[in-house]
Structures are given as C-alpha cells and as structure tokens.
Design a protein around this motif. Sequence first.
Motif, PDB file in Angstrom:
ATOM      1  N   ALA A  91      20.371  29.278  11.749  1.00 25.47           N
ATOM      2  CA  ALA A  91      20.520  30.299  10.106  1.00 25.47           C
ATOM      3  C   ALA A  91      21.231  31.169  10.401  1.00 25.47           C
ATOM      4  CB  ALA A  91      19.172  30.659  10.772  1.00 25.47           C
ATOM      5  N   GLU A  92      20.609  32.292  12.058  1.00 27.63           N
ATOM      6  CA  GLU A  92      21.246  33.455  11.672  1.00 27.63           C
ATOM      7  C   GLU A  92      22.575  33.563  12.151  1.00 27.63           C
ATOM      8  OE1 GLU A  92      18.660  35.012  14.837  1.00 27.63           O
ATOM      9  OE2 GLU A  92      17.370  35.951  13.173  1.00 27.63           O
ATOM     10  N   THR A  93      23.221  32.282  12.318  1.00 27.11           N
ATOM     11  CA  THR A  93      24.722  32.152  13.078  1.00 27.11           C
ATOM     12  C   THR A  93      25.440  31.976  11.937  1.00 27.11           C
ATOM     13  OG1 THR A  93      24.519  32.031  15.209  1.00 27.11           O
ATOM     14  CG2 THR A  93      26.492  31.143  14.364  1.00 27.11           C
ATOM     15  N   ALA A  94      24.353  30.820  10.897  1.00 24.02           N
ATOM     16  CA  ALA A  94      25.362  30.234   9.533  1.00 24.02           C
ATOM     17  C   ALA A  94      25.495  31.413   8.766  1.00 24.02           C
ATOM     18  CB  ALA A  94      24.657  29.425   8.687  1.00 24.02           C
ATOM     19  N   VAL A  95      24.287  32.166   8.348  1.00 24.43           N
ATOM     20  CA  VAL A  95      24.556  33.049   7.681  1.00 24.43           C
ATOM     21  C   VAL A  95      25.475  34.461   7.500  1.00 24.43           C
ATOM     22  CG1 VAL A  95      23.147  35.505   6.402  1.00 24.43           C
ATOM     23  CG2 VAL A  95      21.952  33.131   6.754  1.00 24.43           C
ATOM     24  N   GLU A  96      25.286  34.834   9.177  1.00 27.77           N
ATOM     25  CA  GLU A  96      26.098  35.929   9.364  1.00 27.77           C
ATOM     26  C   GLU A  96      28.206  35.681   9.268  1.00 27.77           C
ATOM     27  OE1 GLU A  96      27.623  37.625  13.996  1.00 27.77           O
ATOM     28  OE2 GLU A  96      25.746  37.898  13.333  1.00 27.77           O
ATOM     29  N   GLN A  97      27.922  34.074   9.602  1.00 23.36           N
ATOM     30  CA  GLN A  97      29.342  33.823   9.467  1.00 23.36           C
ATOM     31  C   GLN A  97      29.721  33.543   7.832  1.00 23.36           C
ATOM     32  OE1 GLN A  97      29.118  29.970  12.297  1.00 23.36           O
ATOM     33  NE2 GLN A  97      29.622  30.689  13.705  1.00 23.36           N
ATOM     34  N   ASN A  98      28.846  33.166   7.089  1.00 19.62           N
ATOM     35  CA  ASN A  98      29.145  32.970   5.951  1.00 19.62           C
ATOM     36  C   ASN A  98      28.995  34.127   4.356  1.00 19.62           C
ATOM     37  OD1 ASN A  98      30.060  30.105   6.459  1.00 19.62           O
ATOM     38  ND2 ASN A  98      28.437  29.551   5.917  1.00 19.62           N
ATOM     39  N   ALA A  99      28.317  34.698   5.286  1.00 25.52           N
ATOM     40  CA  ALA A  99      28.473  36.432   3.806  1.00 25.52           C
ATOM     41  C   ALA A  99      29.452  37.126   3.813  1.00 25.52           C
ATOM     42  CB  ALA A  99      27.390  37.431   5.029  1.00 25.52           C
ATOM     43  N   ALA A 100      29.588  37.568   3.394  1.00 25.33           N
ATOM     44  CA  ALA A 100      29.996  38.941   2.755  1.00 25.33           C
ATOM     45  C   ALA A 100      30.015  39.774   3.587  1.00 25.33           C
ATOM     46  CB  ALA A 100      30.879  39.079   1.462  1.00 25.33           C
ATOM     47  N   GLY A 101      31.156  40.329   3.966  1.00 29.50           N
ATOM     48  CA  GLY A 101      30.506  42.255   3.821  1.00 29.50           C
ATOM     49  C   GLY A 101      32.115  42.564   4.879  1.00 29.50           C
ATOM     50  N   TRP A 102      31.251  44.060   5.747  1.00 30.44           N
ATOM     51  CA  TRP A 102      32.266  44.966   5.884  1.00 30.44           C
ATOM     52  C   TRP A 102      32.136  45.901   7.337  1.00 30.44           C
ATOM     53  CZ3 TRP A 102      31.985  50.044   6.760  1.00 30.44           C
ATOM     54  CH2 TRP A 102      30.486  50.794   6.461  1.00 30.44           C
TER      55      TRP A 102
END
Length: 86
Positions: free
Chosen positions: A12-23
């Motif tokens: 779940a953490e990996t999926a959120v990190e890969q699909n989240a916008a950020g900078w």
Amino acid sequence: MTRLADAIQRAAETAVEQNAAGWMLAVVTAVHLDGTADVDTGRGPVLAVRYLRGWNPAAGDHVMVATNAAGNWLIVGALATEPDPA
C-alpha cells in the motif's frame, strides 16, 4: 498473520508513493537540445525531464522537480544560490 499484514502495508505504501503527485530537489546533470535535461534526485537519476520554456538550465543547477500521478516529471526552475565569496 503479521507477515501478511506487513506485506500488505508495504504494498500500500509503495502504491501511494508511486501514484502521488509531489516535488523534490534535484541537480541537473546534463542538458539536451530537445527541451529536456537529466537530473539526479534523492531517489536516483531521472533522464529526459522537461523544463519550462524561457529558462536555460545548466549542469550543476539545483532545481525543483515536480511529479504527477501519471509518472510525468517537470523541472519547475532553479533554486537561488549563494554568491561566491571569492
């Protein structure tokens, strides 16, 4: 059962990190003639990142890089640097 729960948590953490916008901050390592530059981030190197028109990056520039959920990268601009004391 805790190993299964841990595996689910990591997925779940990996999926959120890969699909989240950020900078993040990065350093320009190479500039190309097609409007892209290679950068080195805390996560590793990223090749052929677009930069905004009207700005001419140079190798060694410290930049802000934005990402979106689709996996696209954009160099937003250079960070101010301190003047050379010499």
